[in-house]
Design an enzyme around this catalytic site. Structure first.
Site, short mmCIF file in Angstrom:
data_model
loop_
_atom_site.label_atom_id
_atom_site.label_comp_id
_atom_site.label_asym_id
_atom_site.label_seq_id
_atom_site.Cartn_x
_atom_site.Cartn_y
_atom_site.Cartn_z
CD GLU A 286 -3.10 -0.94 0.50
OE1 GLU A 286 -3.24 0.10 -0.16
OE2 GLU A 286 -3.95 -1.86 0.50
CB CYS A 320 -1.92 7.35 1.23
SG CYS A 320 -3.37 6.64 2.02
P1 NAD Z 1 8.26 5.01 4.70
O1 NAD Z 1 8.28 4.24 3.45
O2 NAD Z 1 9.39 5.92 4.97
O3 NAD Z 1 8.19 4.00 5.97
C1 NAD Z 1 7.20 3.01 6.08
C2 NAD Z 1 7.71 1.89 6.98
O4 NAD Z 1 8.80 1.22 6.34
C3 NAD Z 1 8.24 2.35 8.33
O5 NAD Z 1 7.79 1.45 9.32
C4 NAD Z 1 9.75 2.26 8.14
O6 NAD Z 1 10.46 2.12 9.34
C5 NAD Z 1 9.88 1.04 7.27
N1 NAD Z 1 11.12 0.92 6.48
C6 NAD Z 1 11.94 1.90 6.04
N2 NAD Z 1 12.94 1.37 5.28
C7 NAD Z 1 12.72 0.03 5.23
C8 NAD Z 1 13.38 -1.07 4.58
N3 NAD Z 1 14.46 -0.89 3.81
N4 NAD Z 1 12.86 -2.30 4.72
C9 NAD Z 1 11.74 -2.50 5.46
N5 NAD Z 1 11.07 -1.51 6.10
C10 NAD Z 1 11.56 -0.25 5.99
O7 NAD Z 1 6.86 5.79 4.74
P2 NAD Z 1 6.37 6.96 5.72
O8 NAD Z 1 7.15 8.20 5.45
O9 NAD Z 1 6.30 6.45 7.13
O10 NAD Z 1 4.85 7.14 5.25
C11 NAD Z 1 4.44 7.97 4.21
C12 NAD Z 1 4.18 7.19 2.94
O11 NAD Z 1 3.24 6.14 3.17
C13 NAD Z 1 3.57 8.03 1.84
O12 NAD Z 1 4.17 7.71 0.63
C14 NAD Z 1 2.11 7.61 1.85
O13 NAD Z 1 1.43 7.83 0.63
C15 NAD Z 1 2.23 6.17 2.17
N6 NAD Z 1 0.97 5.64 2.69
C16 NAD Z 1 0.24 4.84 1.87
C17 NAD Z 1 -0.98 4.34 2.31
C18 NAD Z 1 -1.82 3.48 1.42
O14 NAD Z 1 -2.72 2.82 1.93
N7 NAD Z 1 -1.59 3.43 0.12
C19 NAD Z 1 -1.44 4.65 3.59
C20 NAD Z 1 -0.65 5.45 4.41
C21 NAD Z 1 0.56 5.95 3.93
#
Ligand code: NAD
Length: 540
Positions: A286, A320
């Site tokens: 997502e 998002c």
């Molecule tokens: P992010 O991608 O920076 O982090 C998300 C998660 O991934 C965190 O728990 C982080 O610690 C973990 N992470 C980071 N690097 C990783 C790796 N290499 N391997 C595994 N896990 C890792 O996202 P964010 O800044 O926390 O959130 C914002 C983003 O999330 C935006 O792009 C938003 O659109 C998206 N989002 C999407 C939805 C949806 O349903 N489509 C919902 C909410 C947020």
């Protein structure tokens, strides 16, 4: 813009041994039994609370105050937690699904009893305004209701066999260990979507939340673990491992995790998707959105203008599904922009805990930089700023908010309408709305579909012909295709998710539950012969 604190949240050791939390923060944490005096909180739960890895800091985005330091999972604790989750799965997979539904019903009751308090914690730690914080907890409550019903409706199928005396069954069984990796902007609800449906399906879940919202995950896990304990179930049915990238990577790479449900950025989602695929695990992605609203000449502007305003400015542009692109028919564009500008001028930054506030902070200092970059991108394309574009002055903020991360909502008109240009093609997770004018619906739909992402989209019209085109084969290619409803937010009843670089995942309602199951096609022969399918003959 106020850059009160560096963006880093990891620390190796704890320098201070005491902290005096503000009364504002203490009141919110105390209401959820989160200690306010010890310096360090355990951030790992697998039946018992622990944590001996790096520390993460929880920082209040509205004030810059450090709310807590949380001890994350060491590599050993993580592997131990995955083992405990597997054991918990073995314990619950044979429990009848309606019994699991009863556990979810109790979780729903426990969450509802703390709805206001948890909502306040979401506001305190993530920064969204009070009504949205409470709404996020309500979403968890709603999906629990849904999952309770689902627990009596997760039906397989009986399929007609071509062979006499045979039946074919499509049978759903529990899948195993489901890891939930979540983003900062929905620190409660995203876990709720996953936990409730996954538990109904008979799985044990291990949660790796965003490193910037550990307190929300600790508070939720405490509430759920008390229900599990009361029912004599292992705590690791709903375990928790806080941590950052390292912990996330280790979870994703573990062969003992059957499914990774990842919510986050496209950048990290691409890494996670490949890593899970490389070990033939199951991934549910997502990812980011770059959502457009299209306003036709016959749109009801008194409805459309506030909806675009909420979509672009609500949650400080950090959903998002936030509205990031606005396509206006040229005949109504000047009027629409001037109405929108009036609303933008009326919104003032405030404390998200204050129920009168409509504009809270962005989540981190890094988000302030993203806000600046979005404005710079538009200017670099030869564009102009229509509203906002400048940082808030200290005098715009109450004195206790001057260490917070507040970004002024901004409308820009990029110098190009080319959807390939970075001023349009990238998701910028900040309150910056990009505007362009179109002359016919086909052009606007081409722009809507021209970006890599495909999460949410919205058309404003009263003409049925436009509606038919928009929701049909020539229409929007997003996972959410609305008419006279903004892009931002969704109900839990329909499957939620997006296409293309948003990851193709679906969560919540609809058929999303089917992904949390191990499906088998079972052909049963109750005849006295053993014919082969397709009439194949193989005499032996
Ligand atoms: P992010 O991608 O920076 O982090 C998300 C998660 O991934 C965190 O728990 C982080 O610690 C973990 N992470 C980071 N690097 C990783 C790796 N290499 N391997 C595994 N896990 C890792 O996202 P964010 O800044 O926390 O959130 C914002 C983003 O999330 C935006 O792009 C938003 O659109 C998206 N989002 C999407 C939805 C949806 O349903 N489509 C919902 C909410 C947020």
């Amino acid at each position: 813009m106020l850059l009160a604190r560096p963006g880093r949240f990891f620390i190796r050791s704890v320098a201070c041994s005491t902290r005096a939390l503000s009364s504002r923060a203490s009141a919110v944490l105390s209401a959820l039994d989160i200690p306010t005096t010890p310096v360090e909180l355990d951030g790992v739960y697998d039946g018992t609370w622990k944590g001996s890895g790096d520390f993460i800091e929880s920082i209040c985005p509205a004030t810059g105050e450090i709310l807590a330091r949380v001890k994350t999972a060491s590599p050993q604790e993580l592997h131990h937690a995955i083992d405990r989750t597997r054991e918990a799965y073995l314990a619950i997979r044979t429990m009848p699904a309606p019994r699991r539904g009863e556990i979810i019903r109790q979780i729903r009751e426990a969450l509802f009893a703390k709805r206001e308090q948890l909502g306040a914690l979401v506001s305190l730690e993530m920064g969204k305004i009070r009504t949205e914080g409470v709404g996020e907890v309500q979403e968890f409550v709603d999906i629990c209701d849904y999952a309770v019903g689902l627990s009596r409706m997760m039906n397989g199928r009986v399929v007609a066999s071509e062979r006499p005396g045979h039946s074919i069954l499509e049978v759903p069984n529990p899948l195993g260990v489901v890891a939930v990796l979540s983003a900062f902007n929905f620190p409660v609800a995203v876990y709720g979507w996953n936990l409730s449906v996954s538990l109904a399906a008979g799985n044990a879940t291990l949660w790796k939340p965003s490193p910037t919202t550990p307190l929300c995950s600790i508070a939720v896990t405490k509430i759920i673990s008390s229900v599990l304990e009361k029912n004599g179930l292992p705590g690791a049915v709903a375990g928790l491992v806080t941590g950052g990238k390292d912990v996330g990577e280790a979870v994703v790479q573990s062969k003992d995790v059957d499914m990774v449900s990842f919510t986050g950025s496209e950048h990290v989602g691409r890494i996670v998707g490949k890593a899970v695929q490389a070990r033939f695990g199951k991934a549910l992605l997502e990812l980011g959105g770059n959502n457009a609203a299209i306003i036709m000449p016959d749109a009801d502007l008194p409805l459309a203008v506030p909806a675009v305003f909420f979509g672009a400015v609500g949650t400080a542009g950090q959903r998002c599904t936030s509205t990031r692109r606005l396509y206006l028919h040229s005949s109504i564009a000047p009027d629409f922009i001037s109405r929108l500008q009036k609303l933008y001028a009326s919104v003032a930054p405030g404390d998200p805990l204050d129920s009168a506030t409509l504009l809270g902070p962005v989540h981190t200092a890094a988000a302030l930089r993203i806000h600046e970059e979005a404005i710079e991108d538009a200017k670099a394309s030869g564009g102009e700023v229509l509203t906002g574009g400048t940082p808030f002055a200290a005098s715009d903020l109450s004195s206790h908010l001057r260490g917070g991360f507040f970004a002024r909502p901004t409308i820009v008109r990029p110098g190009t309408s080319s959807v390939q240009h970075p001023a349009w093609s990238t998701e910028r997770f900040a309150p910056v709305l990009r505007v362009a004018e179109f002359s016919d619906l086909s052009e606007a739909i081409a722009w809507n579909n021209g970006v890599p992402q495909g999460l949410s989209s919205s058309l404003w019209t009263r003409d049925m012909r436009n509606v038919g085109k928009w929701i049909g084969a020539e229409g929007s290619d997003a996972g959410i295709v609305n008419v006279n409803v903004g892009t931002s937010g969704a109900e839990i009843g329909a499957a939620f998710g997006g296409n293309k670089s948003t990851g193709w995942g679906r969560e919540s309602g609809g058929d999303a539950w089917k992904q949390y199951c191990r499906w088998s096609a079972c052909t049963i022969n109750f005849s006295d012969a053993a014919p082969l399918a397709q009439g194949v003959s193989f005499p032996a």
